[in-house]
Design a protein around this motif. Structure first.
Motif, short mmCIF file in Angstrom:
data_model
loop_
_atom_site.label_atom_id
_atom_site.label_comp_id
_atom_site.label_asym_id
_atom_site.label_seq_id
_atom_site.Cartn_x
_atom_site.Cartn_y
_atom_site.Cartn_z
N ASP B 109 0.66 -1.24 0.01
CA ASP B 109 -0.01 0.05 0.23
C ASP B 109 0.66 1.38 0.02
O ASP B 109 0.64 2.09 -0.73
CB ASP B 109 -0.91 0.02 1.18
CG ASP B 109 -2.21 -0.89 1.02
OD1 ASP B 109 -2.72 -1.12 2.09
OD2 ASP B 109 -2.26 -1.64 -0.01
N THR B 112 2.45 1.87 -3.27
CA THR B 112 1.21 2.24 -4.30
C THR B 112 1.19 4.04 -4.07
O THR B 112 1.16 4.44 -5.06
CB THR B 112 -0.02 1.61 -4.23
OG1 THR B 112 0.13 0.24 -4.39
CG2 THR B 112 -1.04 2.12 -5.08
N GLU B 126 -6.90 3.23 -14.50
CA GLU B 126 -6.36 1.85 -15.25
C GLU B 126 -5.22 1.27 -14.78
O GLU B 126 -4.96 0.18 -14.75
CB GLU B 126 -6.47 2.06 -16.68
CG GLU B 126 -8.02 2.27 -17.44
CD GLU B 126 -8.34 3.69 -17.45
OE1 GLU B 126 -7.93 4.54 -16.47
OE2 GLU B 126 -8.91 4.06 -18.47
N GLN B 128 -3.57 2.26 -12.03
CA GLN B 128 -3.83 1.72 -10.52
C GLN B 128 -4.15 0.19 -10.65
O GLN B 128 -3.72 -0.52 -9.87
CB GLN B 128 -4.47 2.57 -9.94
CG GLN B 128 -4.92 2.20 -8.39
CD GLN B 128 -5.94 3.01 -7.49
OE1 GLN B 128 -6.28 4.31 -8.17
NE2 GLN B 128 -6.45 2.51 -6.52
N ALA B 129 -5.12 0.06 -11.37
CA ALA B 129 -5.89 -1.46 -11.47
C ALA B 129 -4.77 -2.38 -11.63
O ALA B 129 -4.44 -3.60 -11.01
CB ALA B 129 -7.00 -1.27 -12.28
N GLN B 132 -1.99 -2.64 -9.02
CA GLN B 132 -2.56 -3.23 -7.82
C GLN B 132 -2.72 -4.61 -8.13
O GLN B 132 -2.53 -5.60 -7.06
CB GLN B 132 -3.81 -2.60 -7.31
CG GLN B 132 -3.52 -1.37 -6.45
CD GLN B 132 -4.70 -0.86 -5.64
OE1 GLN B 132 -4.80 0.52 -5.59
NE2 GLN B 132 -5.19 -1.62 -4.91
#
Lengths: 147, 147
Positions: B109, B112, B126, B128-129, B132
């Motif tokens: 986390d 990120t 997108e 980020q997806a 992750q």
């Protein structure tokens, strides 16, 4: 009761003061729906959520994002009684909306990421720690009406 | 086996090829130790971790942050077999270092958040997806040998 240092109170007021609720709210909610697609189950009436582009352009998502982020202001303005402040909203989410409380953390995480993208290096570790403390108190308060 | 779309592969390669490991690694680890202070228990011999400033200036934290981030390289280069790639590291973390696997998520986390802060608006939903998803696969692989 949660203790807030003077520095934490300042940081929160500062961050909140710089946030454009109408911009950040929609972005955070859109990211939740995109990054954690199962959350779309709560928004069956929102129309087209079939792609990231659709979600980001969806006016109901935008409107609801603003609603949610505006509600965060209650916590910012009532740091000393966040639990009391959110008691009714907690009951609403549990008894009427049937939202799994794990999802509060997902939205909190996406909100933190949106803020990080906007603030860049100004979202330094100390600011991040304070901000995440606020969100975890909010998440806890929203969950407190469930049991 | 995890399926990756072209977009996801390209996104991961892009993020890591542009990443300044010497900056991002130390920042992510420092944030983890600051935002989740219980994680300091793993770094008893690192010297002064007394406050955010000390942690951010601590050379052992910085050195270890780089080590951890370079460890992610293996996954970036072996996206089709992340599980096997991390089998040994998983055994190391569980049997020798005794790290609670929940902590992988905390560090992820923070990483990120750092990446979001650096990329700003290009850390789109997108992207980020994809990021992750990559991190979730890494975490799963690192936790694999624990049971």
């Amino acid at each position: 009761m949660v203790e807030w240092s003077a520095s934490e109170r300042n940081t929160i007021a500062n961050v909140w003061g710089k946030i454009n609720v109408d911009e950040i709210g929609p972005q955070a909610l859109a990211r939740v729906l995109i990054v954690y697609p199962w959350t779309q189950r709560y928004f069956g009436t929102f129309g087209n959520l079939s792609s990231a582009a659709a979600i980001q352009g969806n006016p109901k998502v935008a409107k609801h994002g603003k609603t949610v982020l505006n509600a965060l202001e209650k916590a910012v303005k009532n740091l000393d009684d966040i639990k009391g402040t959110y008691f009714q909203l907690s009951q609403l989410h549990c008894e009427k909306l049937n939202v799994d409380p794990d999802n509060f953390r997902l939205l909190a995480d996406c909100l933190t990421i949106v803020i990080a993208t906007k603030f860049g290096p100004a979202f330094n570790p100390a600011v991040q720690a304070t901000w995440q403390k606020l969100l975890s108190v909010v998440v806890s308060a929203l969950t407190s009406g469930y049991f | 086996m995890v399926e990756w779309t072209e977009f996801e592969r390209a996104t991961i390669q892009d993020i890591f090829s542009k990443m300044n490991y010497d900056v991002v690694g130390p920042q992510a680890l420092a944030r983890c130790i600051i935002v989740y202070p219980w994680t300091q228990r793993y770094f008893g011999n690192f010297g002064n971790l007394y406050n955010a400033a000390a942690i951010m200036g601590n050379p052992m934290v910085a050195a270890h942050g780089k080590v951890v981030l370079h460890g992610l390289d293996r996954a970036v280069k072996n996206m089709d077999n992340i599980k096997a790639t991390y089998a040994e590291l998983s055994v190391l973390h569980s049997e020798k270092l005794h790290v609670d696997p929940d902590n992988f998520r905390l560090l992820a986390d923070c990483l990120t958040v750092v990446v979001a802060g650096q990329l700003g608006s290009s850390f789109t939903p997108e992207v980020q997806a994809a990021f992750q998803k990559f991190i979730a696969v890494v975490i799963s692989a690192l936790g694999r040998q624990y049971h």
